[in-house]
Each structure stands twice: as C-alpha cells, then as structure tokens.
Design an enzyme around this catalytic site. Structure first.
Site, short mmCIF file in Angstrom:
data_model
loop_
_atom_site.label_atom_id
_atom_site.label_comp_id
_atom_site.label_asym_id
_atom_site.label_seq_id
_atom_site.Cartn_x
_atom_site.Cartn_y
_atom_site.Cartn_z
N HIS A 94 31.56 42.67 40.62
CA HIS A 94 32.59 43.34 40.65
C HIS A 94 33.41 43.27 39.43
O HIS A 94 33.40 42.62 38.52
CB HIS A 94 33.43 42.82 42.07
CG HIS A 94 33.80 41.36 42.05
ND1 HIS A 94 34.99 41.21 41.43
CD2 HIS A 94 33.25 40.24 42.32
CE1 HIS A 94 35.17 39.73 41.61
NE2 HIS A 94 34.20 39.34 42.01
N ASP A 96 36.81 44.01 39.51
CA ASP A 96 38.26 43.88 40.00
C ASP A 96 38.60 42.30 39.69
O ASP A 96 37.48 41.65 39.71
CB ASP A 96 38.70 44.34 41.27
CG ASP A 96 38.00 43.40 42.31
OD1 ASP A 96 36.87 43.31 42.42
OD2 ASP A 96 38.84 43.03 43.30
N ASP A 127 34.47 35.43 36.77
CA ASP A 127 34.71 36.05 37.92
C ASP A 127 35.24 37.39 37.77
O ASP A 127 36.47 37.35 37.89
CB ASP A 127 35.53 35.22 38.86
CG ASP A 127 35.39 35.57 40.14
OD1 ASP A 127 34.84 36.63 40.70
OD2 ASP A 127 36.29 35.26 41.06
N GLU A 163 36.78 43.42 45.38
CA GLU A 163 36.16 42.13 45.95
C GLU A 163 37.16 40.99 46.38
O GLU A 163 37.22 40.56 47.19
CB GLU A 163 34.94 41.59 45.09
CG GLU A 163 34.19 40.78 45.93
CD GLU A 163 34.80 39.19 45.86
OE1 GLU A 163 34.32 38.65 46.64
OE2 GLU A 163 35.63 38.81 44.99
N GLU A 164 38.03 40.99 45.26
CA GLU A 164 38.97 39.93 45.38
C GLU A 164 39.95 40.17 46.29
O GLU A 164 41.07 39.41 46.61
CB GLU A 164 39.73 39.52 43.94
CG GLU A 164 38.53 39.37 42.95
CD GLU A 164 38.12 37.97 43.08
OE1 GLU A 164 38.19 37.19 44.08
OE2 GLU A 164 37.27 37.51 42.15
ZN LIG Z 1 33.83 37.23 42.41
#
Ligand SMILES: [Zn+2]
Length: 454
Positions: A94, A96, A127, A163-164
């Site tokens: 991801h 974002d 991440d 995703e976050e």
């Molecule tokens: Zn992540």
C-alpha cells in the site's frame, strides 16, 4: 544456470540497484499520502498513486492504472499476463501512510528520507513504501537478468490507497474485480521479519470478538451505610464475573475455548518482550505458556473499559448497575461465532447472586492462517534461505489484516504469504519510523529469486 550462480547474479544486480531504490523511496516518502482529506490534500495520495503506476509500467508491467474503490481511494493495478501454463503471482503493498502523529517527536523531517546510523528515516519508509520499493527492485533485477525475455510468471501488482484508514476500499474492490486480480500465489508485502536478517513468514493473524457485558441488581444506587452488606452490589458482581475469565497465573479461561495451544515457530525472548512492552521490574508476565504461545497461539481476553463511578466524585453508594467492554483475541482454529457463543455463555453462567446480565456483541473479525505448504510456499522458502543464508522461521501477529481474509475467501485455492521489510525496530505507525536498507535489499532479492524459480 545453477541455483548458486543465479542467486549470485541476482544479488549483484539488486545491490547495484540500491542507490536507485533509495532515490525511489525518497520520492515516495515525500508524498504526504495520508488518505484523510481532513488532514492532507487528496492530491498527495493521487500523486503517490500515479508515481507507483508509472514506476511499475516502466519496469515492464502493462495496463498500469488507477482504479477508484468504494471509499474514494485509488488502487494501483499493473499486470504482466502469465505465459501459457505459468502461474500468476499477486504482489500486494500500500502507498498510503499513517499521519505523522506528533511532528515534534520526530528527530528527522517526517516527509524527507534521511539516513542516520545506517537506517533510513521518514513516514512510510517501512510501512509500506519500503515494501513498494522492494517489489519494484525485485522486478527490475529480474527483468535485467532476463536479457530481453519475458517475465517467467504472470505478475499482478496491487498497491492500495487507504490501508491505514481501515475504511475497507480494497476489501470491497477485490471481490468485485476477482477476475482482474486472480492469482495462484499472493505475496502480501506489508509485514516484516522477526528481526533484521531473520527471514520470517508471518503465519497467523489473530481474530477478534468484542462484547459489552452489563450487570444489574438494583433499581438504582443505594446508600452504602443503610443498605451495604445485604444489597446486591452490581459492581462487585461485575468484578467477580470478570475475575472468572482468568486463572491465578493469568491464563484466559473462557469455558469451552481451548487455552493450551503451543506456537511452533520463532520464540519471542522473555527479556525482549519485557522491554518491548515496558513491563515494570518485578512484575510477572501472564500465562503458563511461552510469550509466543500467549501472543499468537492462545485466546487472550482484555478488559477495555468499565462503566463505574470515577474515584473522584464517587459517593457512598452500592451500585445498581455496572458494565464492561471486553476484547477477546482468538487464534486460528477458533471461529468468531464460536468464540462469541462461548464467551456469552461463560458470562451468563458465572454471574453471582442471580444478578441480571446482558451481553451485547460488537464487531468481530476472523483469525487468519496462511498455508505452510504448496509450490509457492516452498519456492519462497528456498528463496528466503538463498537470500539470507539461513532458513525462514514463522511468527504470528497479534492484530488482524481483514484484507487477508477477503483474499482467502475470494481465491480459496491460492497460496497467501505475508512477508516484508517491517521488522520491529522500524517503529511503524510511531514517530521516527525507519527501515533498514539491507531488509529492502534482501526482501527484493528473495522476491526476485521466487519469481524466477516458482
Ligand atoms: Zn502497512
């Protein structure tokens, strides 16, 4: 070509691509791609998405484009159709990121990739932009090694844009686009190794069941001097009830749910766990299993909140009602419906003094277990061992990734494998997030070897 010479050639190629990987990551980190228009302009996400689409188009994937999902975020999808008879691999990541939280708590600029003591700092460096770059570097290295020939397998790159936020755009997009994204093996690049240099599959994710339990005994609070002693105290009943959910060693004891499972992968050292969790000197850890057993293999009940009078402002009264919000984490092998039923029955049958008890269910999520055998898993295990020089281990993750369950339901026969560059010292979601560049290098090499040999 022998395995060793292929590994050596790809390793050299990946290493030579690392300055490019660093430049790519710096570019990606510079986009403030938090999918929350209240905090950041949507163009930031859009520019990041376009960058990802362009980068994967440049490496040889086709149809690279942006797809709007139901929560308004953009998913990037790029593909290379499988040669006849060859399998297809989906690479997930991801673009974002979490907001910076407290910018003043960062030692380096949040949106500027900065090298310090051998690590690269910036929001999203691990991440999950570090995993975006690992996928990209793997494909570059593989393409360069093919001397103009086609990729040997089908490749579908999916990069999610929210995703976050947990707003479920991708979870809705996958079933609606099941044919577009269909794959034999899915590499979920949003996890990490147990530690730098220790190749690790994240094998399981815990599921969760939340309930609110309310205990009622009196029409209302009554004076503790005039009534206390005989009047049934709802708060005391709740305390008694909650105490039945653990034994003396701290094991979770919900009647009907097994609590003696054993984790057979990597063991989380006690001293490391005590430090990571900030456990005070002299205080014991819970449970009669190892830390890994307690975190990843067994149910765990946490009291999230209690409705009761606050200490300041409380009066001398016996309470007529009290409530608690409970969170039950469940390992693979226990279904949420089964856990909810057991927890509800336990609460109803253990309340003292025939107090009135009601149990209200909140959201639940299923646990996840990836397969541990299959041609893709074995190919990725071999790739891990060749890249890192040591066999891969397995760990669990205490939280959940709902998208994994959606993938498993949409593609029941596919192999799903969770790996990535996000080892514990990355401090993902916190200030001062960073990534170790050797993890990007070794995960990229692992993926390139996997795609070459699957
Ligand atoms: Zn992540």
């Amino acid at each position: 070509m022998t395995d060793d010479s292929r590994t050596a050639a790809l390793r050299a190629r990946v290493r030579s691509l690392m300055p490019r990987a660093k430049a790519d990551l710096a570019e990606l980190v510079s986009y403030r791609s938090v999918h929350d228009p209240r905090q950041f302009p949507p163009e930031e996400c859009h520019r990041a998405a376009q960058w990802v689409a362009d980068a994967f188009a440049e490496v040889g994937l086709t149809d690279a484009g942006l797809h709007e999902t139901p929560d308004g975020s953009m998913a990037v999808v790029a593909r290379h159709p499988a040669p006849p008879g060859a399998p297809t691999v989906l690479l997930y990541c991801h673009y974002d990121v979490q907001p910076p939280l407290d910018e003043a708590a960062w030692d380096t600029p949040v949106w500027q990739l900065t090298e310090r003591d051998g690590r690269w700092y910036g929001r999203g460096a691990a991440d999950c932009k570090g995993n975006v770059v690992a996928h990209l570097t793997a494909l570059r290295a593989l393409r360069d090694s093919l001397d103009g020939k086609d990729f040997p397998v089908g490749i579908t790159l999916v990069s999610e844009g929210s995703e976050e936020q947990g707003t479920g755009g991708m979870e809705a997009f996958v079933p609606k686009n099941a044919e577009l994204l269909r794959a034999d093996a899915l590499v979920i690049g949003d996890c990490g190794n147990f530690a730098v240099g220790v190749p690790t599959f994240t094998q399981t994710l815990r599921g969760t069941v939340n309930v609110i339990v309310t205990v009622e005994t009196l029409a209302g609070p009554m004076h503790s001097g005039m009534f206390g002693g005989a009047a049934p105290d709802a708060l005391a009943a709740l305390v008694h009830l909650l105490a039945t959910l653990r034994d003396e060693q701290g094991n979770t004891t919900v009647a009907g749910l097994a609590g003696d499972q054993v984790w057979d992968g990597v063991q989380y050292p006690v001293e490391q766990f005590r430090a990571d969790a900030g456990v005070l000197d002299g205080v014991e850890l819970l449970g009669d299993g190892t830390v890994s057993d307690m975190l990843w293999a067994r149910p765990a009940l946490t009291i999230l909140g209690i409705d009761a009078p606050k200490v300041v402002g409380s009066s001398a009264a016996v309470q007529g009602s009290a409530a608690a919000r409970l969170n039950l984490r469940i390992p693979p092998g226990i279904e949420p419906a089964q856990a909810l039923k057991a927890l509800t029955a336990h609460l109803e049958s253990n309340v003292p003094w025939h107090a009135k008890v009601t149990v209200q269910a909140e959201a639940s999520g299923a646990p996840f277990r990836s397969g541990s055998s299959g041609p893709a898993r074995h190919a990725l295990e071999r790739a891990f061992a060749a890249a890192y020089g040591t066999p891969a281990t397995t760990q669990g993750q205490g939280g959940s990734i709902p998208l994994c369950t959606v993938f498993a339901e949409t593609y029941p026969g596919a192999e799903i494998m969770l790996i990535g560059v996000e080892e514990p010292s990355c401090l993902i979601h916190a200030p001062n997030e960073s990534v170790h560049p050797t993890e990007i290098e070794n995960i990229a090499l692992t993926e390139a070897l996997f795609l070459a040999t699957y």
